[in-house]
Design an enzyme around this catalytic site. Sequence first.
Site, mmCIF file in Angstrom:
data_model
loop_
_atom_site.group_PDB
_atom_site.id
_atom_site.type_symbol
_atom_site.label_atom_id
_atom_site.label_comp_id
_atom_site.label_asym_id
_atom_site.label_seq_id
_atom_site.Cartn_x
_atom_site.Cartn_y
_atom_site.Cartn_z
ATOM 1 N N LYS A 174 15.060 1.298 1.022
ATOM 2 C CA LYS A 174 14.563 0.769 -0.259
ATOM 3 C C LYS A 174 14.940 1.682 -1.423
ATOM 4 O O LYS A 174 15.221 1.206 -2.528
ATOM 5 C CB LYS A 174 13.041 0.570 -0.192
ATOM 6 C CG LYS A 174 12.605 -0.541 0.777
ATOM 7 C CD LYS A 174 13.177 -1.888 0.366
ATOM 8 C CE LYS A 174 12.567 -3.050 1.127
ATOM 9 N NZ LYS A 174 13.154 -4.354 0.753
ATOM 10 N N TYR B 65 12.530 2.540 6.356
ATOM 11 C CA TYR B 65 12.311 1.550 5.291
ATOM 12 C C TYR B 65 12.409 2.211 3.909
ATOM 13 O O TYR B 65 13.052 1.688 2.992
ATOM 14 C CB TYR B 65 10.921 0.943 5.509
ATOM 15 C CG TYR B 65 10.531 -0.213 4.620
ATOM 16 C CD1 TYR B 65 10.878 -1.521 4.948
ATOM 17 C CD2 TYR B 65 9.765 -0.001 3.479
ATOM 18 C CE1 TYR B 65 10.477 -2.584 4.152
ATOM 19 C CE2 TYR B 65 9.363 -1.061 2.678
ATOM 20 C CZ TYR B 65 9.715 -2.349 3.020
ATOM 21 O OH TYR B 65 9.316 -3.406 2.234
#
Length: 246
Positions: free
Chosen positions: A157, A153
Amino acid sequence: MDKKLIALVTGATGGLGSAMCQRLQKDGYHVIAHYRNQEKADQWAVEMKEQGFVFDMAKADVSNFEETAAMMKDIETRFGNVDVLVNNAGITRDRPFHKMTFQEWDEVLHANLYSVFNCTRNVIDGMRERSFGRIINISSVNGQRGQFGQANYSAAKAGMHGFTKTLAMEVASKGITVNTISPGYIGTDMVMAVREDVRNAIVAQIPVGRLGGTEEIAHLVSFLASKEASFITGANYAINGGQHVY
Ligand code: CAA
Protein backbone atom coordinates in the site's frame (compact mmCIF):
# COMPACT_ATOMS: atom_id res chain seq x y z
CA MET A 1 -25.03 13.58 -26.89
CA ASP A 2 -21.49 13.07 -25.59
CA LYS A 3 -20.36 9.46 -25.27
CA LYS A 4 -20.28 8.37 -21.63
CA LEU A 5 -16.83 8.16 -20.06
CA ILE A 6 -15.82 4.60 -19.24
CA ALA A 7 -14.84 3.85 -15.63
CA LEU A 8 -13.21 0.56 -14.70
CA VAL A 9 -13.29 -0.45 -11.04
CA THR A 10 -11.06 -3.41 -10.13
CA GLY A 11 -12.13 -5.66 -7.29
CA ALA A 12 -15.67 -4.47 -7.90
CA THR A 13 -17.37 -7.26 -6.01
CA GLY A 14 -15.88 -6.23 -2.65
CA GLY A 15 -17.45 -3.74 -0.25
CA LEU A 16 -15.58 -0.66 -1.45
CA GLY A 17 -15.74 -1.69 -5.11
CA SER A 18 -19.52 -2.15 -5.01
CA ALA A 19 -20.07 1.31 -3.55
CA MET A 20 -17.73 2.84 -6.13
CA CYS A 21 -19.51 1.14 -9.04
CA GLN A 22 -22.89 2.33 -7.81
CA ARG A 23 -21.71 5.88 -7.23
CA LEU A 24 -19.93 6.19 -10.60
CA GLN A 25 -22.95 4.81 -12.43
CA LYS A 26 -25.16 7.36 -10.66
CA ASP A 27 -22.66 10.02 -11.77
CA GLY A 28 -23.26 9.00 -15.39
CA TYR A 29 -20.20 6.86 -16.21
CA HIS A 30 -20.35 3.64 -18.17
CA VAL A 31 -19.02 1.46 -15.35
CA ILE A 32 -17.14 -1.77 -16.01
CA ALA A 33 -16.96 -3.97 -12.92
CA HIS A 34 -13.85 -6.14 -12.74
CA TYR A 35 -13.87 -9.44 -10.85
CA ARG A 36 -11.77 -12.55 -10.44
CA ASN A 37 -14.05 -15.13 -8.84
CA GLN A 38 -16.90 -16.17 -11.16
CA GLU A 39 -19.17 -17.59 -8.48
CA LYS A 40 -18.87 -14.50 -6.30
CA ALA A 41 -19.40 -12.25 -9.32
CA ASP A 42 -22.57 -14.08 -10.38
CA GLN A 43 -24.01 -13.70 -6.90
CA TRP A 44 -22.90 -10.05 -6.78
CA ALA A 45 -24.62 -9.27 -10.09
CA VAL A 46 -27.88 -10.64 -8.69
CA GLU A 47 -27.52 -8.53 -5.53
CA MET A 48 -26.75 -5.43 -7.59
CA LYS A 49 -29.79 -6.05 -9.77
CA GLU A 50 -31.97 -6.30 -6.67
CA GLN A 51 -30.65 -2.87 -5.71
CA GLY A 52 -31.39 -1.51 -9.19
CA PHE A 53 -27.89 -1.67 -10.73
CA VAL A 54 -26.71 -3.55 -13.81
CA PHE A 55 -23.01 -3.44 -14.75
CA ASP A 56 -20.93 -4.67 -17.65
CA MET A 57 -18.31 -6.97 -16.19
CA ALA A 58 -14.77 -8.07 -17.01
CA LYS A 59 -12.81 -10.98 -15.56
CA ALA A 60 -9.08 -11.33 -14.90
CA ASP A 61 -6.52 -12.16 -12.28
CA VAL A 62 -5.05 -8.66 -12.19
CA SER A 63 -1.93 -9.94 -10.45
CA ASN A 64 -1.07 -11.56 -13.82
CA PHE A 65 0.15 -9.20 -16.54
CA GLU A 66 -0.92 -11.25 -19.58
CA GLU A 67 -4.40 -11.92 -18.20
CA THR A 68 -4.83 -8.24 -17.40
CA ALA A 69 -3.66 -7.19 -20.87
CA ALA A 70 -6.16 -9.60 -22.45
CA MET A 71 -8.98 -8.22 -20.27
CA MET A 72 -8.15 -4.63 -21.26
CA LYS A 73 -8.14 -5.59 -24.94
CA ASP A 74 -11.52 -7.24 -24.49
CA ILE A 75 -12.92 -4.14 -22.72
CA GLU A 76 -11.59 -1.95 -25.54
CA THR A 77 -13.22 -4.14 -28.18
CA ARG A 78 -16.56 -4.48 -26.39
CA PHE A 79 -16.96 -0.99 -24.95
CA GLY A 80 -14.07 1.36 -25.79
CA ASN A 81 -11.09 2.84 -23.96
CA VAL A 82 -10.97 3.20 -20.21
CA ASP A 83 -11.09 6.87 -19.13
CA VAL A 84 -11.21 6.37 -15.35
CA LEU A 85 -9.29 3.53 -13.73
CA VAL A 86 -9.85 2.77 -10.06
CA ASN A 87 -7.15 0.37 -8.82
CA ASN A 88 -9.14 -1.04 -5.94
CA ALA A 89 -8.48 -4.81 -6.03
CA GLY A 90 -6.63 -6.07 -3.00
CA ILE A 91 -6.26 -8.86 -0.47
CA THR A 92 -4.90 -9.38 3.04
CA ARG A 93 -2.80 -12.22 4.43
CA ASP A 94 -2.22 -10.85 7.93
CA ARG A 95 0.48 -12.49 10.05
CA PRO A 96 3.25 -11.21 12.32
CA PHE A 97 6.37 -10.92 10.15
CA HIS A 98 8.38 -13.60 11.95
CA LYS A 99 5.68 -16.11 10.98
CA MET A 100 4.93 -14.74 7.48
CA THR A 101 5.62 -17.13 4.60
CA PHE A 102 7.11 -16.09 1.28
CA GLN A 103 3.79 -17.05 -0.32
CA GLU A 104 1.85 -14.66 1.95
CA TRP A 105 4.27 -11.88 1.07
CA ASP A 106 4.24 -12.68 -2.64
CA GLU A 107 0.45 -13.02 -3.00
CA VAL A 108 -0.20 -9.66 -1.33
CA LEU A 109 2.49 -7.82 -3.31
CA HIS A 110 1.15 -9.28 -6.56
CA ALA A 111 -2.54 -8.70 -5.86
CA ASN A 112 -2.14 -5.23 -4.33
CA LEU A 113 0.87 -3.67 -6.09
CA TYR A 114 1.77 -5.56 -9.26
CA SER A 115 -1.92 -5.30 -10.17
CA VAL A 116 -1.54 -1.52 -10.21
CA PHE A 117 1.25 -1.78 -12.78
CA ASN A 118 -0.64 -4.41 -14.77
CA CYS A 119 -3.87 -2.41 -15.02
CA THR A 120 -2.35 1.04 -15.42
CA ARG A 121 0.25 0.01 -18.00
CA ASN A 122 -2.53 -1.37 -20.19
CA VAL A 123 -4.65 1.82 -20.19
CA ILE A 124 -2.06 4.58 -20.07
CA ASP A 125 -1.28 4.69 -23.80
CA GLY A 126 -4.95 5.24 -24.66
CA MET A 127 -5.29 7.97 -22.02
CA ARG A 128 -2.19 9.72 -23.37
CA GLU A 129 -3.55 9.57 -26.93
CA ARG A 130 -6.89 11.04 -25.86
CA SER A 131 -5.25 13.59 -23.51
CA PHE A 132 -7.56 12.64 -20.68
CA GLY A 133 -7.52 10.17 -17.84
CA ARG A 134 -8.13 9.61 -14.16
CA ILE A 135 -6.19 7.01 -12.21
CA ILE A 136 -7.24 6.50 -8.61
CA ASN A 137 -5.23 4.11 -6.45
CA ILE A 138 -6.92 2.74 -3.36
CA SER A 139 -4.24 2.40 -0.71
CA SER A 140 -4.73 2.27 3.08
CA VAL A 141 -4.07 4.05 6.35
CA ASN A 142 -1.86 1.03 7.04
CA GLY A 143 0.36 1.97 4.12
CA GLN A 144 0.83 5.36 5.76
CA ARG A 145 1.49 4.27 9.35
CA GLY A 146 2.08 0.47 9.41
CA GLN A 147 -0.01 -2.09 11.28
CA PHE A 148 0.90 -5.08 13.44
CA GLY A 149 0.55 -8.19 11.25
CA GLN A 150 0.60 -6.38 7.90
CA ALA A 151 4.23 -6.10 6.72
CA ASN A 152 3.17 -7.40 3.30
CA TYR A 153 0.03 -5.25 2.99
CA SER A 154 1.65 -2.07 4.36
CA ALA A 155 4.58 -2.47 1.96
CA ALA A 156 2.27 -2.88 -1.03
CA LYS A 157 0.00 0.00 0.00
CA ALA A 158 2.94 2.37 0.66
CA GLY A 159 4.36 1.33 -2.72
CA MET A 160 1.15 2.37 -4.42
CA HIS A 161 1.61 5.97 -3.39
CA GLY A 162 5.23 6.03 -4.56
CA PHE A 163 3.88 4.91 -7.92
CA THR A 164 1.16 7.59 -7.81
CA LYS A 165 3.67 10.39 -7.21
CA THR A 166 5.95 9.48 -10.09
CA LEU A 167 3.25 8.67 -12.62
CA ALA A 168 1.42 11.91 -11.71
CA MET A 169 4.52 13.86 -12.73
CA GLU A 170 5.01 11.92 -15.93
CA VAL A 171 1.47 12.32 -17.29
CA ALA A 172 0.44 15.70 -15.88
CA SER A 173 0.97 17.43 -19.22
CA LYS A 174 -1.33 14.88 -20.90
CA GLY A 175 -4.51 15.76 -19.01
CA ILE A 176 -4.21 12.68 -16.81
CA THR A 177 -4.36 12.88 -13.02
CA VAL A 178 -3.09 10.17 -10.70
CA ASN A 179 -4.08 10.16 -7.03
CA THR A 180 -4.11 7.89 -4.01
CA ILE A 181 -6.91 7.43 -1.51
CA SER A 182 -5.90 5.96 1.84
CA PRO A 183 -9.02 4.69 3.62
CA GLY A 184 -8.94 3.81 7.27
CA TYR A 185 -11.12 1.05 8.72
CA ILE A 186 -14.32 0.80 6.70
CA GLY A 187 -17.24 -1.56 7.36
CA THR A 188 -16.29 -4.14 4.71
CA ASP A 189 -15.93 -7.94 4.84
CA MET A 190 -12.14 -7.44 4.84
CA VAL A 191 -12.27 -5.43 8.06
CA MET A 192 -14.98 -7.60 9.62
CA ALA A 193 -12.64 -10.59 9.10
CA VAL A 194 -10.22 -9.12 11.65
CA ARG A 195 -10.61 -10.90 14.99
CA GLU A 196 -13.32 -9.18 17.00
CA ASP A 197 -11.18 -8.22 20.00
CA VAL A 198 -8.47 -6.81 17.72
CA ARG A 199 -11.05 -4.93 15.65
CA ASN A 200 -12.74 -3.46 18.72
CA ALA A 201 -9.38 -2.21 19.99
CA ILE A 202 -8.77 -0.55 16.61
CA VAL A 203 -12.20 1.11 16.49
CA ALA A 204 -11.55 2.47 20.00
CA GLN A 205 -8.63 4.42 18.49
CA ILE A 206 -10.74 6.15 15.82
CA PRO A 207 -11.63 9.66 17.05
CA VAL A 208 -14.85 9.75 14.99
CA GLY A 209 -15.84 6.67 17.00
CA ARG A 210 -17.00 4.33 14.24
CA LEU A 211 -15.95 2.45 11.13
CA GLY A 212 -16.18 4.39 7.88
CA GLY A 213 -18.96 3.80 5.35
CA THR A 214 -18.16 2.43 1.89
CA GLU A 215 -20.19 5.27 0.34
CA GLU A 216 -17.86 7.78 2.03
CA ILE A 217 -14.91 6.38 0.06
CA ALA A 218 -17.03 6.24 -3.12
CA HIS A 219 -17.82 9.93 -2.67
CA LEU A 220 -14.12 10.79 -2.75
CA VAL A 221 -13.57 8.58 -5.81
CA SER A 222 -16.39 10.43 -7.53
CA PHE A 223 -14.78 13.77 -6.70
CA LEU A 224 -11.31 12.79 -7.92
CA ALA A 225 -12.75 11.32 -11.12
CA SER A 226 -14.59 14.52 -11.97
CA LYS A 227 -13.40 16.97 -14.62
CA GLU A 228 -13.37 19.69 -11.94
CA ALA A 229 -10.58 17.85 -10.09
CA SER A 230 -8.09 18.39 -12.90
CA PHE A 231 -5.61 20.40 -10.75
CA ILE A 232 -5.36 17.63 -8.14
CA THR A 233 -2.64 15.15 -8.96
CA GLY A 234 -0.01 13.18 -7.04
CA ALA A 235 -2.05 13.65 -3.86
CA ASN A 236 -2.77 11.14 -1.11
CA TYR A 237 -6.17 11.61 0.51
CA ALA A 238 -6.46 10.26 4.06
CA ILE A 239 -10.04 9.26 4.91
CA ASN A 240 -9.83 7.53 8.25
CA GLY A 241 -12.01 9.25 10.88
CA GLY A 242 -8.96 10.90 12.42
CA GLN A 243 -7.24 7.58 13.24
CA HIS A 244 -3.98 8.77 11.68
CA VAL A 245 -3.23 12.48 11.44
CA TYR A 246 0.13 13.86 10.35
N1 CAA B 1 0.14 -4.72 18.97
C1 CAA B 1 1.10 -5.20 19.80
N2 CAA B 1 1.24 -6.51 20.06
C2 CAA B 1 0.39 -7.37 19.47
C3 CAA B 1 -0.61 -6.93 18.59
C4 CAA B 1 -0.72 -5.55 18.36
N3 CAA B 1 -1.64 -5.04 17.53
N4 CAA B 1 -1.29 -8.01 18.12
C5 CAA B 1 -0.73 -9.10 18.70
N5 CAA B 1 0.28 -8.70 19.53
C6 CAA B 1 1.14 -9.51 20.34
C7 CAA B 1 0.36 -10.61 21.04
O1 CAA B 1 -0.17 -10.08 22.24
C8 CAA B 1 1.45 -11.63 21.28
O2 CAA B 1 2.22 -11.26 22.37
P1 CAA B 1 2.86 -12.37 23.32
O3 CAA B 1 3.63 -13.31 22.44
O4 CAA B 1 3.71 -11.58 24.26
O5 CAA B 1 1.69 -13.02 23.99
C9 CAA B 1 2.34 -11.49 20.06
O6 CAA B 1 2.05 -10.20 19.51
C10 CAA B 1 2.14 -12.53 19.00
O7 CAA B 1 0.80 -12.76 18.79
P2 CAA B 1 0.36 -13.87 17.75
O8 CAA B 1 1.50 -14.35 16.95
O9 CAA B 1 -0.45 -14.89 18.48
O10 CAA B 1 -0.50 -13.03 16.83
P3 CAA B 1 -2.05 -13.02 16.85
O11 CAA B 1 -2.49 -14.28 16.18
O12 CAA B 1 -2.58 -12.72 18.19
O13 CAA B 1 -2.37 -11.79 15.94
C11 CAA B 1 -2.74 -10.89 13.79
C12 CAA B 1 -1.77 -11.64 14.70
C13 CAA B 1 -3.84 -11.85 13.35
C14 CAA B 1 -1.98 -10.41 12.59
C15 CAA B 1 -3.32 -9.73 14.58
O14 CAA B 1 -2.26 -8.94 15.09
C16 CAA B 1 -4.23 -8.88 13.76
O15 CAA B 1 -5.33 -9.26 13.41
N6 CAA B 1 -3.78 -7.65 13.47
C17 CAA B 1 -4.63 -6.66 12.83
C18 CAA B 1 -4.42 -6.72 11.39
C19 CAA B 1 -5.28 -5.68 10.76
O16 CAA B 1 -5.57 -4.60 11.29
N7 CAA B 1 -5.68 -5.97 9.55
C20 CAA B 1 -6.48 -5.04 8.82
C21 CAA B 1 -7.29 -5.82 7.84
S1 CAA B 1 -8.45 -4.79 7.01
C22 CAA B 1 -7.50 -3.89 6.01
O17 CAA B 1 -6.36 -4.13 5.81
C23 CAA B 1 -8.17 -2.74 5.35
C24 CAA B 1 -7.43 -1.50 5.56
O18 CAA B 1 -6.75 -1.06 4.65
C25 CAA B 1 -7.52 -0.77 6.84
